[in-house]
Scaffold this active site. Structure first.
Site, mmCIF file in Angstrom:
data_model
loop_
_atom_site.group_PDB
_atom_site.id
_atom_site.type_symbol
_atom_site.label_atom_id
_atom_site.label_comp_id
_atom_site.label_asym_id
_atom_site.label_seq_id
_atom_site.Cartn_x
_atom_site.Cartn_y
_atom_site.Cartn_z
ATOM 1 N N GLY A 1 -13.175 -6.673 12.812
ATOM 2 C CA GLY A 1 -12.876 -5.852 11.636
ATOM 3 C C GLY A 1 -13.560 -6.266 10.348
ATOM 4 N N GLY B 1 1.463 0.522 13.173
ATOM 5 C CA GLY B 1 1.961 0.084 11.863
ATOM 6 C C GLY B 1 1.173 0.808 10.785
ATOM 7 N N GLY B 2 1.121 0.209 9.597
ATOM 8 C CA GLY B 2 0.417 0.848 8.485
ATOM 9 C C GLY B 2 -1.056 1.079 8.804
ATOM 10 N NE ARG C 1 7.055 -5.230 18.436
ATOM 11 C CZ ARG C 1 7.088 -6.266 17.618
ATOM 12 N NH1 ARG C 1 7.251 -7.486 18.077
ATOM 13 N NH2 ARG C 1 6.953 -6.088 16.324
ATOM 14 C CE LYS D 1 -3.783 -2.321 2.357
ATOM 15 N NZ LYS D 1 -4.784 -2.273 3.424
HETATM 16 P P1 ATR Z 1 -0.328 -3.462 9.232
HETATM 17 O O1 ATR Z 1 -0.083 -2.930 7.871
HETATM 18 O O2 ATR Z 1 -1.329 -4.581 9.294
HETATM 19 O O3 ATR Z 1 -0.591 -2.404 10.223
HETATM 20 P P2 ATR Z 1 2.367 -3.552 10.265
HETATM 21 O O4 ATR Z 1 2.618 -2.218 9.665
HETATM 22 O O5 ATR Z 1 3.414 -4.601 10.167
HETATM 23 O O6 ATR Z 1 1.047 -4.196 9.648
HETATM 24 O O7 ATR Z 1 1.978 -3.316 11.799
HETATM 25 C C1 ATR Z 1 1.822 -4.372 12.706
HETATM 26 C C2 ATR Z 1 1.483 -3.803 14.081
HETATM 27 O O8 ATR Z 1 1.398 -4.884 15.026
HETATM 28 C C3 ATR Z 1 2.546 -2.862 14.627
HETATM 29 O O9 ATR Z 1 1.929 -1.947 15.500
HETATM 30 C C4 ATR Z 1 3.451 -3.825 15.394
HETATM 31 O O10 ATR Z 1 4.255 -3.221 16.376
HETATM 32 P P3 ATR Z 1 5.710 -2.630 15.974
HETATM 33 O O11 ATR Z 1 5.441 -1.342 15.270
HETATM 34 O O12 ATR Z 1 6.427 -2.474 17.263
HETATM 35 O O13 ATR Z 1 6.349 -3.657 15.063
HETATM 36 C C5 ATR Z 1 2.417 -4.710 16.037
HETATM 37 N N1 ATR Z 1 2.987 -6.018 16.416
HETATM 38 C C6 ATR Z 1 3.254 -7.048 15.599
HETATM 39 N N2 ATR Z 1 3.782 -8.077 16.310
HETATM 40 C C7 ATR Z 1 3.854 -7.682 17.596
HETATM 41 C C8 ATR Z 1 4.283 -8.283 18.818
HETATM 42 N N3 ATR Z 1 4.767 -9.526 18.853
HETATM 43 N N4 ATR Z 1 4.193 -7.567 19.967
HETATM 44 C C9 ATR Z 1 3.699 -6.301 19.941
HETATM 45 N N5 ATR Z 1 3.271 -5.681 18.832
HETATM 46 C C10 ATR Z 1 3.334 -6.343 17.672
#
Ligand code: ATR
Length: 309
Positions: free
Chosen positions: A274, A161-162, A184, A77
């Site tokens: 969702g 994240g995104g 995180r 995206k």
């Molecule tokens: P999307 O496009 O679906 O938002 P993404 O950009 O990879 O996907 O974002 C994933 C989200 O889940 C982020 O907020 C990520 O935290 P980080 O920014 O610290 O990576 C969170 N996330 C994924 N795995 C995690 C974990 N094991 N513990 C805490 N947060 C997690």
């Protein structure tokens, strides 16, 4: 509701597709083909696994094959913002493209969606026009599935994240009064808070949990935690008791009830997963391609059947 049947495939069948990596679990073909059939269009909606390094080529290929449009999902995206020829206001505002419409130039120089050309026309001079339908889908789902109008509300958003970023910015545009951002990787929450302060100065955006005892109107999970059974919870129960939230929304829709939503319901929150976001972003994409009102209920049923059986 009467059954809709797809038109038979023939030499003038036109195509749409979703591109992602991975893609095999996408529910979009089931939802979009149901909508396409109900509208009586001789189109099909496909899914392709495209690694990011080949996204540019894949879009060019779809253009050469006179596809009507594309959806883009993880991880494309953001990348697509720099790959399309024109950006709709929605894509520019949210910095992400999840929908592409192919358009061709007509006499006079205007660009028209390919869907408006006769099925056997092969227009030359085709461009890609990028849109974002995710951001509005969040707000629509909160309204329709949780009866929640974000204006003036206090929201705790988990994830930066995104998906979390777009949700935070769209809620800020909608006029939430206070937004608490937890992630995180704290720096990402801080960056979004700073961006909101810059773009939407009327919104108090802060990194971290609400102060002890403070209540919120909504806690929204935009992390990927809950997709897998062994995932840790997306929130810190010691920092925030879900009983302090009136409503909880999880962007995850499979499983239908994540541990986060189960805990929120047990704490007395109104809850929604969702599913609505997925439905409404798809319905809007179909409208962008066709210029017609999407048959939302037909798409909802197809999506429900595909995801939940
Ligand atoms: P999307 O496009 O679906 O938002 P993404 O950009 O990879 O996907 O974002 C994933 C989200 O889940 C982020 O907020 C990520 O935290 P980080 O920014 O610290 O990576 C969170 N996330 C994924 N795995 C995690 C974990 N094991 N513990 C805490 N947060 C997690």
């Amino acid at each position: 509701m009467a059954e809709s049947h797809a038109k038979p495939l023939d030499a003038v069948t036109r195509f749409c597709a979703v591109l992602g990596h991975p893609i095999k679990h996408s529910a979009s073909p089931a939802m979009q083909n149901a909508g396409i059939a109900r509208l009586g269009l001789n189109w099909r909606y496909l899914a392709f696994d495209v690694p990011p390094a080949e996204l540019r080529e894949a879009i060019a290929g779809a253009r050469a094959l006179r596809f009507i449009g594309l959806n883009l999902t993880v991880p494309h995206k953001l990348l697509a913002v720099d790959l399309v020829d024109a950006l709709d206001e929605s894509a520019r505002t949210w910095g992400a493209v999840n929908t592409i419409r192919f358009e061709a130039r007509v006499a006079g120089g205007d660009w028209q969606p390919l869907a408006t050309f006769p099925p056997d026309a092969v227009p030359t001079d085709v461009r890609t026009h990028g849109f974002n339908t995710d951001a509005d889908a969040i707000v629509r789902s909160l309204r329709e599935d949780l009866s929640l109008d974000p204006r003036g509300r206090t929201v705790l958003l988990l994830g930066a994240g995104g998906a979390g970023r777009v949700a935070a910015l769209r809620l800020a545009q909608e006029g939430v009064s206070r937004l608490f951002l937890v992630n995180r990787t704290v720096s990402k929450a801080e960056e979004i808070a700073a961006e909101i302060s810059r773009r939407f100065p009327g919104v108090a955006a802060l990194s971290g949990y609400p102060p002890a005892g403070a209540s919120v109107d909504l806690v929204l999970n935009a992390t990927s935690l809950g997709l897998r059974v062994d995932d840790p919870p997306p929130w810190d129960g010691a920092a925030f008791d879900l009983g302090r939230a009136a409503a909880a929304y999880d962007m995850i829709y499979r499983p239908a009830v994540t541990p986060f939503l189960a805990a929120a319901a047990a704490a007395g929150c109104r809850t929604s997963n969702g599913f609505g976001m997925l439905l409404y972003q798809g319905a809007r994409a179909l409208e962008i391609w066709t210029g017609q009102t999407a048959p939302v209920e037909v798409m909802r049923e197809a999506l429900r059947h595909h995801i939940y059986g």
